[in-house]
Write an enzyme that holds these catalytic residues in place. Structure first.
Site, PDB file in Angstrom:
ATOM      1  N   HIS A  78       0.789  -1.219  -0.013  1.00 52.50           N
ATOM      2  CA  HIS A  78       0.069  -0.036   0.132  1.00 52.50           C
ATOM      3  C   HIS A  78       0.789   1.302  -0.023  1.00 52.50           C
ATOM      4  O   HIS A  78       1.888   1.212   0.535  1.00 52.50           O
ATOM      5  CB  HIS A  78      -0.984   0.135   1.106  1.00 52.50           C
ATOM      6  CG  HIS A  78      -0.346   0.034   2.390  1.00 52.50           C
ATOM      7  ND1 HIS A  78      -0.130   1.176   3.140  1.00 52.50           N
ATOM      8  CD2 HIS A  78      -0.081  -1.074   3.456  1.00 52.50           C
ATOM      9  CE1 HIS A  78       0.535   1.066   4.157  1.00 52.50           C
ATOM     10  NE2 HIS A  78       0.324  -0.482   4.710  1.00 52.50           N
ATOM     11  N   ASP A  80      -0.132   4.347   1.035  1.00 46.08           N
ATOM     12  CA  ASP A  80      -0.270   5.499   2.141  1.00 46.08           C
ATOM     13  C   ASP A  80       0.405   5.402   3.128  1.00 46.08           C
ATOM     14  O   ASP A  80       0.803   4.200   3.633  1.00 46.08           O
ATOM     15  CB  ASP A  80      -1.710   5.578   2.474  1.00 46.08           C
ATOM     16  CG  ASP A  80      -2.469   4.276   2.716  1.00 46.08           C
ATOM     17  OD1 ASP A  80      -2.082   3.177   2.659  1.00 46.08           O
ATOM     18  OD2 ASP A  80      -3.178   4.364   3.917  1.00 46.08           O
ATOM     19  N   ASP A 140       6.162   1.221   6.573  1.00 46.97           N
ATOM     20  CA  ASP A 140       4.911   0.860   6.593  1.00 46.97           C
ATOM     21  C   ASP A 140       4.049   1.846   5.764  1.00 46.97           C
ATOM     22  O   ASP A 140       3.371   2.771   5.927  1.00 46.97           O
ATOM     23  CB  ASP A 140       4.164   0.785   7.766  1.00 46.97           C
ATOM     24  CG  ASP A 140       2.786   0.228   7.747  1.00 46.97           C
ATOM     25  OD1 ASP A 140       2.303  -0.550   6.825  1.00 46.97           O
ATOM     26  OD2 ASP A 140       1.998   0.499   8.873  1.00 46.97           O
ATOM     27  N   GLU A 174      -4.981   2.002   2.575  1.00 48.26           N
ATOM     28  CA  GLU A 174      -4.790   0.689   3.471  1.00 48.26           C
ATOM     29  C   GLU A 174      -5.024   1.162   5.122  1.00 48.26           C
ATOM     30  O   GLU A 174      -5.659   0.425   5.875  1.00 48.26           O
ATOM     31  CB  GLU A 174      -3.688  -0.151   3.259  1.00 48.26           C
ATOM     32  CG  GLU A 174      -3.737  -1.675   3.795  1.00 48.26           C
ATOM     33  CD  GLU A 174      -2.908  -1.607   5.431  1.00 48.26           C
ATOM     34  OE1 GLU A 174      -3.148  -2.618   6.032  1.00 48.26           O
ATOM     35  OE2 GLU A 174      -2.447  -0.412   5.663  1.00 48.26           O
ATOM     36  N   GLU A 175      -4.200   2.140   5.214  1.00 47.35           N
ATOM     37  CA  GLU A 175      -4.222   2.499   7.004  1.00 47.35           C
ATOM     38  C   GLU A 175      -5.401   2.963   7.416  1.00 47.35           C
ATOM     39  O   GLU A 175      -5.545   2.997   8.479  1.00 47.35           O
ATOM     40  CB  GLU A 175      -3.162   3.566   6.967  1.00 47.35           C
ATOM     41  CG  GLU A 175      -1.805   3.201   6.769  1.00 47.35           C
ATOM     42  CD  GLU A 175      -1.236   2.094   7.675  1.00 47.35           C
ATOM     43  OE1 GLU A 175      -1.928   1.584   8.617  1.00 47.35           O
ATOM     44  OE2 GLU A 175      -0.106   1.762   7.346  1.00 47.35           O
ATOM     45  N   ASP A 197       3.982  -6.472   3.584  1.00 53.33           N
ATOM     46  CA  ASP A 197       3.577  -5.412   4.667  1.00 53.33           C
ATOM     47  C   ASP A 197       3.890  -6.086   6.018  1.00 53.33           C
ATOM     48  O   ASP A 197       3.119  -5.287   6.810  1.00 53.33           O
ATOM     49  CB  ASP A 197       1.994  -5.105   4.355  1.00 53.33           C
ATOM     50  CG  ASP A 197       1.475  -3.898   4.875  1.00 53.33           C
ATOM     51  OD1 ASP A 197       2.371  -3.115   5.477  1.00 53.33           O
ATOM     52  OD2 ASP A 197       0.263  -3.915   5.180  1.00 53.33           O
ATOM     53  N   HIS A 379       3.832   3.286  12.599  1.00 55.66           N
ATOM     54  CA  HIS A 379       2.797   4.214  12.940  1.00 55.66           C
ATOM     55  C   HIS A 379       3.239   5.291  13.700  1.00 55.66           C
ATOM     56  O   HIS A 379       2.695   6.357  14.224  1.00 55.66           O
ATOM     57  CB  HIS A 379       1.552   3.440  13.492  1.00 55.66           C
ATOM     58  CG  HIS A 379       0.878   2.789  12.425  1.00 55.66           C
ATOM     59  ND1 HIS A 379      -0.563   2.470  12.570  1.00 55.66           N
ATOM     60  CD2 HIS A 379       1.066   2.328  11.507  1.00 55.66           C
ATOM     61  CE1 HIS A 379      -0.744   1.999  11.764  1.00 55.66           C
ATOM     62  NE2 HIS A 379      -0.005   1.716  10.936  1.00 55.66           N
TER      63      HIS A 379
END
Length: 409
Positions: A78, A80, A140, A174-175, A197, A379
């Protein structure tokens, strides 16, 4: 510079933080800008059927170089980054040959410490890519994007490596749980796929949480406090009492492994109206239903006490445990394990304490377990990746593609 590192350092300069408050797809303009840059790169590599649709989904294919019939397999990442920390003006730093101890991040007092993150003790001698302590890094999942493209480039440069058709997919949002919403499985064309991922080297995952979101809305009555006796009902008091009654040991900070949880993610508060937002997670579907029932029971008790509906509850399922859809195809997992072992990596099969695009894609007919990227602490501002881990992911993708072709002879 190592090609995967060069790509990664370039990719993290794109601000692709997704926005849960924007219903558009993609939810932020930076994702489309990044997708357009990736599309140009894929076309320059000479890949076939490169397409970027109106929703920001980017797909391409590397044609097979063998004559015999080989299943098409896919690799997905992903574009984002998470809303939890800023993804703008990311300034990565490389720590060469890490020898232990605290790592200073940027110019401030922020450090990456093995006291807080003991896994650093296992990474002595590795080359680390960290943040400057002000943003997340973006491993990520831009590490996954870089690893997939670098592996495909390697296959192009080494035609002696036999492989079937390789399908590539890069998704937006995705997040914020929307990565698979508009993914065209039929157009993608793979019989099965792997999301790149995961975290540390060796991770191989085909179990994940069953997940739901819950909104608990509390309705108060706002009256001037000077004349409020027997009239005012403070919704914030109701909300605080509700949360105080939740199971204290059933939270992310108190659970691991196969244990589920309730997690209060955000709130809005005022006298007249307050809202608590929870996520519910459980590996067992019956366990998830029990968590929903607990919330429903608590809401019902409050409403009965007040003899009116002062609390509302809205629950929406997010995704389900992919094991149900992946386990019937054990060769998908066995091929990934074999690829890791042949690359000198010990597979670490573990449940995902979260979700990936692969969970929802598996229920859409595309079995899709998850493979490591070499990243840690996603994150947040302490996110980092190892160069060795990223290179290992590239090698596993290449070897996995080769094994798939060899096993079908």
């Amino acid at each position: 510079m190592n090609p995967v590192v060069e790509r990664f350092l370039r990719y993290v300069t794109f601000d692709t933080q997704s926005n849960p408050d924007n219903p558009m797809c993609p939810s932020s303009p930076g994702q489309r800008t990044f997708a357009q840059a990736l599309k140009a790169e894929l076309m320059e590599l000479g890949l076939a059927q490169v397409s970027l649709d109106e929703n920001g989904y980017l797909m391409a294919r590397l044609p097979a170089n063998v004559c015999h019939e080989v299943p098409s397999i896919g690799f997905i990442a992903h574009m984002d980054t998470a809303p939890d920390a800023s993804g703008a003006n990311v300034k990565p730093q490389i720590v060469e040959n890490y020898q232990g101890g605290d790592i200073a991040l940027g110019r401030g007092d922020e450090v990456l410490s093995p006291i807080q993150y003991p896994e650093l003790n296992q990474l002595r001698g590795c080359h680390l890519i960290t943040t400057d302590g002000r943003t997340l890094l973006g491993a990520d999942n831009k590490a996954g994007v870089a690893e997939i493209i670098t592996a495909v480039e390697y296959l192009i440069q080494h035609p002696e490596i036999a492989h079937g058709e390789i399908c590539i997919g890069f998704t937006p949002d995705e997040e914020i749980g929307r990565g698979a919403d508009r993914f065209d499985v039929e157009k993608f064309g793979a019989q099965w796929a792997y999301t790149i991922d995961g975290g540390p080297v060796g991770e191989l995952e085909y179990e994940n949480f069953n997940a739901a979101n819950a909104k608990v809305v509390f309705h108060g009555v706002n009256v001037h406090p000077g004349t409020a006796k027997n009239k005012l009902r403070n919704s914030m008091t109701l909300a605080c009492q509700f949360h105080a009654g939740m199971p204290t040991q059933d939270t992310p900070e108190c659970t691991d492994g196969y244990q589920g949880f309730f997690h209060l993610t955000s709130s809005t508060m005022s006298v007249a109206r307050s809202q608590l937002n929870y996520i519910l997670r459980d590996f067992d579907l019956e366990g998830l239903q029990a968590r929903k029932a607990l919330l429903e029971s608590k809401v019902s008790q409050i409403n009965q006490c007040y003899k009116q509906d002062v609390v509302e509850l809205v629950i929406e399922d997010s995704y389900y445990n992919m094991k149900e859809k992946v386990a019937p195809f054990p060769h998908i997992i066995e091929t990934a394990k074999q690829a890791m072992l042949e690359c000198g990596i010990t597979p670490n099969i573990k449940p995902i304490r979260g979700g990936t695009d692969g969970a929802r894609l598996s229920f859409m007919g595309l079995p899709c377990p998850n493979i490591f990227t070499g990243g840690y602490n996603f994150h947040g501002i302490h996110e980092f990746a190892t160069i060795e881990g990223m290179q290992s992911a590239v090698e596993v993708i290449v070897r996995l593609s080769e094994i798939t072709a060899a096993n079908i002879r």
